[in-house]
Motif scaffolding. Structure first.
Motif, PDB file in Angstrom:
ATOM      1  N   TRP A   1      -6.324  15.311  22.564  1.00  0.00           N
ATOM      2  CA  TRP A   1      -5.905  14.566  21.389  1.00  0.00           C
ATOM      3  C   TRP A   1      -7.081  14.325  20.445  1.00  0.00           C
ATOM      4  O   TRP A   1      -6.925  14.378  19.223  1.00  0.00           O
ATOM      5  CB  TRP A   1      -5.243  13.244  21.793  1.00  0.00           C
ATOM      6  CG  TRP A   1      -3.757  13.352  21.748  1.00  0.00           C
ATOM      7  CD1 TRP A   1      -2.887  13.436  22.789  1.00  0.00           C
ATOM      8  CD2 TRP A   1      -2.962  13.423  20.561  1.00  0.00           C
ATOM      9  NE1 TRP A   1      -1.606  13.566  22.337  1.00  0.00           N
ATOM     10  CE2 TRP A   1      -1.612  13.558  20.968  1.00  0.00           C
ATOM     11  CE3 TRP A   1      -3.249  13.389  19.204  1.00  0.00           C
ATOM     12  CZ2 TRP A   1      -0.557  13.651  20.065  1.00  0.00           C
ATOM     13  CZ3 TRP A   1      -2.198  13.482  18.285  1.00  0.00           C
ATOM     14  CH2 TRP A   1      -0.872  13.612  18.719  1.00  0.00           C
ATOM     15  N   CYS A   2      -8.257  14.070  20.999  1.00  0.00           N
ATOM     16  CA  CYS A   2      -9.443  13.919  20.152  1.00  0.00           C
ATOM     17  C   CYS A   2      -9.710  15.204  19.377  1.00  0.00           C
ATOM     18  O   CYS A   2     -10.008  15.174  18.174  1.00  0.00           O
ATOM     19  CB  CYS A   2     -10.662  13.551  21.000  1.00  0.00           C
ATOM     20  SG  CYS A   2     -10.617  11.892  21.708  1.00  0.00           S
ATOM     21  N   ALA A   3      -9.596  16.340  20.049  1.00  0.00           N
ATOM     22  CA  ALA A   3      -9.800  17.630  19.391  1.00  0.00           C
ATOM     23  C   ALA A   3      -8.769  17.850  18.301  1.00  0.00           C
ATOM     24  O   ALA A   3      -9.093  18.308  17.197  1.00  0.00           O
ATOM     25  CB  ALA A   3      -9.748  18.761  20.419  1.00  0.00           C
ATOM     26  N   ALA A   4      -7.513  17.523  18.594  1.00  0.00           N
ATOM     27  CA  ALA A   4      -6.454  17.716  17.609  1.00  0.00           C
ATOM     28  C   ALA A   4      -6.658  16.838  16.386  1.00  0.00           C
ATOM     29  O   ALA A   4      -6.477  17.271  15.246  1.00  0.00           O
ATOM     30  CB  ALA A   4      -5.093  17.429  18.244  1.00  0.00           C
ATOM     31  N   SER A   5      -7.064  15.591  16.619  1.00  0.00           N
ATOM     32  CA  SER A   5      -7.172  14.638  15.513  1.00  0.00           C
ATOM     33  C   SER A   5      -8.340  14.940  14.588  1.00  0.00           C
ATOM     34  O   SER A   5      -8.320  14.550  13.415  1.00  0.00           O
ATOM     35  CB  SER A   5      -7.313  13.214  16.066  1.00  0.00           C
ATOM     36  OG  SER A   5      -8.574  13.030  16.675  1.00  0.00           O
ATOM     37  N   THR A   6      -9.350  15.637  15.085  1.00  0.00           N
ATOM     38  CA  THR A   6     -10.522  15.930  14.259  1.00  0.00           C
ATOM     39  C   THR A   6     -10.481  17.331  13.658  1.00  0.00           C
ATOM     40  O   THR A   6     -11.402  17.710  12.929  1.00  0.00           O
ATOM     41  CB  THR A   6     -11.815  15.786  15.082  1.00  0.00           C
ATOM     42  OG1 THR A   6     -11.774  16.670  16.213  1.00  0.00           O
ATOM     43  CG2 THR A   6     -11.989  14.361  15.572  1.00  0.00           C
TER      44      THR A   6
ATOM     45  N   ARG B   1     -20.043  15.562  11.138  1.00  0.00           N
ATOM     46  CA  ARG B   1     -18.701  15.023  10.870  1.00  0.00           C
ATOM     47  C   ARG B   1     -17.948  14.818  12.170  1.00  0.00           C
ATOM     48  O   ARG B   1     -17.302  13.772  12.384  1.00  0.00           O
ATOM     49  CB  ARG B   1     -17.912  15.965   9.966  1.00  0.00           C
ATOM     50  CG  ARG B   1     -16.492  15.465   9.656  1.00  0.00           C
ATOM     51  CD  ARG B   1     -15.596  16.569   9.111  1.00  0.00           C
ATOM     52  NE  ARG B   1     -15.319  17.618  10.083  1.00  0.00           N
ATOM     53  CZ  ARG B   1     -14.349  17.530  11.009  1.00  0.00           C
ATOM     54  NH1 ARG B   1     -13.590  16.445  11.101  1.00  0.00           N
ATOM     55  NH2 ARG B   1     -14.144  18.533  11.852  1.00  0.00           N
ATOM     56  N   VAL B   2     -18.002  15.813  13.055  1.00  0.00           N
ATOM     57  CA  VAL B   2     -17.309  15.710  14.333  1.00  0.00           C
ATOM     58  C   VAL B   2     -17.872  14.551  15.157  1.00  0.00           C
ATOM     59  O   VAL B   2     -17.112  13.766  15.744  1.00  0.00           O
ATOM     60  CB  VAL B   2     -17.418  17.033  15.114  1.00  0.00           C
ATOM     61  CG1 VAL B   2     -16.818  16.889  16.508  1.00  0.00           C
ATOM     62  CG2 VAL B   2     -16.729  18.162  14.354  1.00  0.00           C
ATOM     63  N   VAL B   3     -19.175  14.425  15.192  1.00  0.00           N
ATOM     64  CA  VAL B   3     -19.810  13.336  15.945  1.00  0.00           C
ATOM     65  C   VAL B   3     -19.380  11.979  15.396  1.00  0.00           C
ATOM     66  O   VAL B   3     -19.044  11.059  16.159  1.00  0.00           O
ATOM     67  CB  VAL B   3     -21.339  13.477  15.918  1.00  0.00           C
ATOM     68  CG1 VAL B   3     -22.020  12.209  16.426  1.00  0.00           C
ATOM     69  CG2 VAL B   3     -21.786  14.680  16.746  1.00  0.00           C
ATOM     70  N   ALA B   4     -19.379  11.842  14.078  1.00  0.00           N
ATOM     71  CA  ALA B   4     -18.968  10.568  13.475  1.00  0.00           C
ATOM     72  C   ALA B   4     -17.524  10.239  13.797  1.00  0.00           C
ATOM     73  O   ALA B   4     -17.184   9.086  14.103  1.00  0.00           O
ATOM     74  CB  ALA B   4     -19.185  10.614  11.963  1.00  0.00           C
ATOM     75  N   ALA B   5     -16.653  11.235  13.740  1.00  0.00           N
ATOM     76  CA  ALA B   5     -15.248  11.022  14.071  1.00  0.00           C
ATOM     77  C   ALA B   5     -15.084  10.637  15.538  1.00  0.00           C
ATOM     78  O   ALA B   5     -14.302   9.740  15.880  1.00  0.00           O
ATOM     79  CB  ALA B   5     -14.442  12.276  13.760  1.00  0.00           C
ATOM     80  N   ASN B   6     -15.831  11.296  16.405  1.00  0.00           N
ATOM     81  CA  ASN B   6     -15.768  10.984  17.830  1.00  0.00           C
ATOM     82  C   ASN B   6     -16.256   9.565  18.105  1.00  0.00           C
ATOM     83  O   ASN B   6     -15.640   8.820  18.884  1.00  0.00           O
ATOM     84  CB  ASN B   6     -16.600  11.997  18.615  1.00  0.00           C
ATOM     85  CG  ASN B   6     -16.513  11.789  20.109  1.00  0.00           C
ATOM     86  OD1 ASN B   6     -15.505  12.079  20.742  1.00  0.00           O
ATOM     87  ND2 ASN B   6     -17.588  11.272  20.694  1.00  0.00           N
ATOM     88  N   ASN B   7     -17.342   9.181  17.475  1.00  0.00           N
ATOM     89  CA  ASN B   7     -17.858   7.822  17.650  1.00  0.00           C
ATOM     90  C   ASN B   7     -16.839   6.784  17.196  1.00  0.00           C
ATOM     91  O   ASN B   7     -16.680   5.723  17.813  1.00  0.00           O
ATOM     92  CB  ASN B   7     -19.156   7.642  16.874  1.00  0.00           C
ATOM     93  CG  ASN B   7     -20.332   8.394  17.484  1.00  0.00           C
ATOM     94  OD1 ASN B   7     -20.268   8.845  18.627  1.00  0.00           O
ATOM     95  ND2 ASN B   7     -21.397   8.541  16.721  1.00  0.00           N
TER      96      ASN B   7
ATOM     97  N   ALA C   1     -28.351  14.856  11.152  1.00  0.00           N
ATOM     98  CA  ALA C   1     -28.486  13.575  11.847  1.00  0.00           C
ATOM     99  C   ALA C   1     -29.277  13.706  13.142  1.00  0.00           C
ATOM    100  O   ALA C   1     -29.602  12.699  13.781  1.00  0.00           O
ATOM    101  CB  ALA C   1     -27.111  12.985  12.138  1.00  0.00           C
ATOM    102  N   GLY C   2     -29.583  14.938  13.536  1.00  0.00           N
ATOM    103  CA  GLY C   2     -30.400  15.163  14.720  1.00  0.00           C
ATOM    104  C   GLY C   2     -29.679  15.050  16.033  1.00  0.00           C
ATOM    105  O   GLY C   2     -30.311  15.054  17.091  1.00  0.00           O
ATOM    106  N   LYS C   3     -28.348  14.977  16.022  1.00  0.00           N
ATOM    107  CA  LYS C   3     -27.587  14.751  17.248  1.00  0.00           C
ATOM    108  C   LYS C   3     -27.114  16.042  17.928  1.00  0.00           C
ATOM    109  O   LYS C   3     -26.826  16.041  19.118  1.00  0.00           O
ATOM    110  CB  LYS C   3     -26.355  13.885  16.943  1.00  0.00           C
ATOM    111  CG  LYS C   3     -26.665  12.430  16.672  1.00  0.00           C
ATOM    112  CD  LYS C   3     -27.132  11.718  17.929  1.00  0.00           C
ATOM    113  CE  LYS C   3     -27.238  10.228  17.733  1.00  0.00           C
ATOM    114  NZ  LYS C   3     -27.655   9.524  18.974  1.00  0.00           N
ATOM    115  N   VAL C   4     -27.001  17.123  17.167  1.00  0.00           N
ATOM    116  CA  VAL C   4     -26.405  18.350  17.712  1.00  0.00           C
ATOM    117  C   VAL C   4     -27.307  19.541  17.417  1.00  0.00           C
ATOM    118  O   VAL C   4     -27.627  19.808  16.249  1.00  0.00           O
ATOM    119  CB  VAL C   4     -25.006  18.608  17.115  1.00  0.00           C
ATOM    120  CG1 VAL C   4     -24.385  19.849  17.746  1.00  0.00           C
ATOM    121  CG2 VAL C   4     -24.098  17.392  17.310  1.00  0.00           C
TER     122      VAL C   4
END
Length: 277
Positions: free
Chosen positions: A165-170, A78-84, A50-53
């Protein structure tokens, strides 16, 4: 990122933004990010589809470190999409380097970045974790989530708790050994619901935030509602105000209601998710 001790193992605080004196840096290839602390060679691994990372690695780590970096590259979108999805926003591009942060090679060195948005904090450092790449992805999300706070929340205990919590959830709670809520309980459950601690380096205030967000989620308030509400409140907001905004109950009821819920837990607080959110 200096480790500190807690009840039964290691607690390493994430999102440490230290003040450092100028230091000499090794000459990097043109376009290589200026990392917050890393001064070695930066081997480019690649950019996510996706060119983001864009992912780099310390080449001295050898094949195990390179595998962590390749796995992060494959997982980054995947991580970026979950964070967004958590923040309801579209984040910017970031670079991340995998190296032995704090000389650790099991993820316990934590992670770091320079600022709390996609302009000042888009050069992210994460500790290598040999044979356990999901921990590297979790550390990446911890820092990425702070960029999504737009400079409006991280640096205090509320932002720290949210990023964890964001880290845990992803990552299916891949950083469970970073838990701070048990320390908060053992230290007498100080009230950081009615006040916000202006640091992300206190196990007690972060632990209170972790347990409180666990409680809110167990009451049906999803993380993707909590995160935008916390960003709106900013560093001056309290968890009590968050409770009031999500529940329409008075902010003054947040602490006593939460305190009663903690005291009623059959097994006490043994993790950062004592309410099973």
């Amino acid at each position: 990122m200096p480790p500190q001790l807690y009840s039964s193992g290691m607690e390493v605080l994430l999102m440490y933004h230290p003040l450092r004196p100028p230091r000499s840096r090794q000459v990097q290839a043109a376009g290589t990010p200026q990392w917050p602390s890393y001064t070695g060679s930066s081997q480019l691994v690649g950019t996510s589809p996706a060119g983001k990372v864009t992912v780099y690695v310390d080449p001295s780590l050898g094949s195990q470190g390179l595998q962590n970096a390749k796995d992060l590259l494959n997982d980054a979108d995947r991580v970026v999409a979950a964070n967004n999805a958590i923040f309801g926003t579209t984040g910017g591009s970031v670079s991340v380097i995998v190296f032995a942060l704090g000389s650790q090679t099991d993820g316990t060195g934590g992670a770091d970045h320079g600022g709390c948005d996609y302009s000042t904090g888009n050069a992210i450092e994460v500790d290598v974790s040999y044979g356990n790449s999901v921990r590297v992805s979790a550390l990446f999300e911890a820092e990425l989530s702070e960029c999504s706070m737009g400079g409006n929340l991280c640096g205090c205990n509320t932002g720290e708790a949210l990023s964890r919590w964001c880290a845990a959830s992803t990552s299916n709670n891949a950083l469970s050994d970073f838990a701070t809520a048990p320390s908060w309980l053992q230290d007498g459950m100080p009230n950081y619901v009615d006040q916000t601690d202006p640091t992300d380096q206190s196990a007690d205030s972060t632990g209170c935030g972790m347990a409180f967000l666990s409680w809110l989620q167990s009451k049906g308030h999803a993380l993707n509602r909590i995160a935008p509400a916390m960003v709106t409140l900013g560093v001056g907001g309290t968890l009590a105000q968050l409770y009031a905004n999500l529940t329409s109950d008075a902010a003054s009821n947040a602490w006593p209601t939460f305190q009663s819920a903690v005291n009623a837990l059959p097994h006490g607080v043994t993790s950062d998710d004592p309410f099973g959110a």
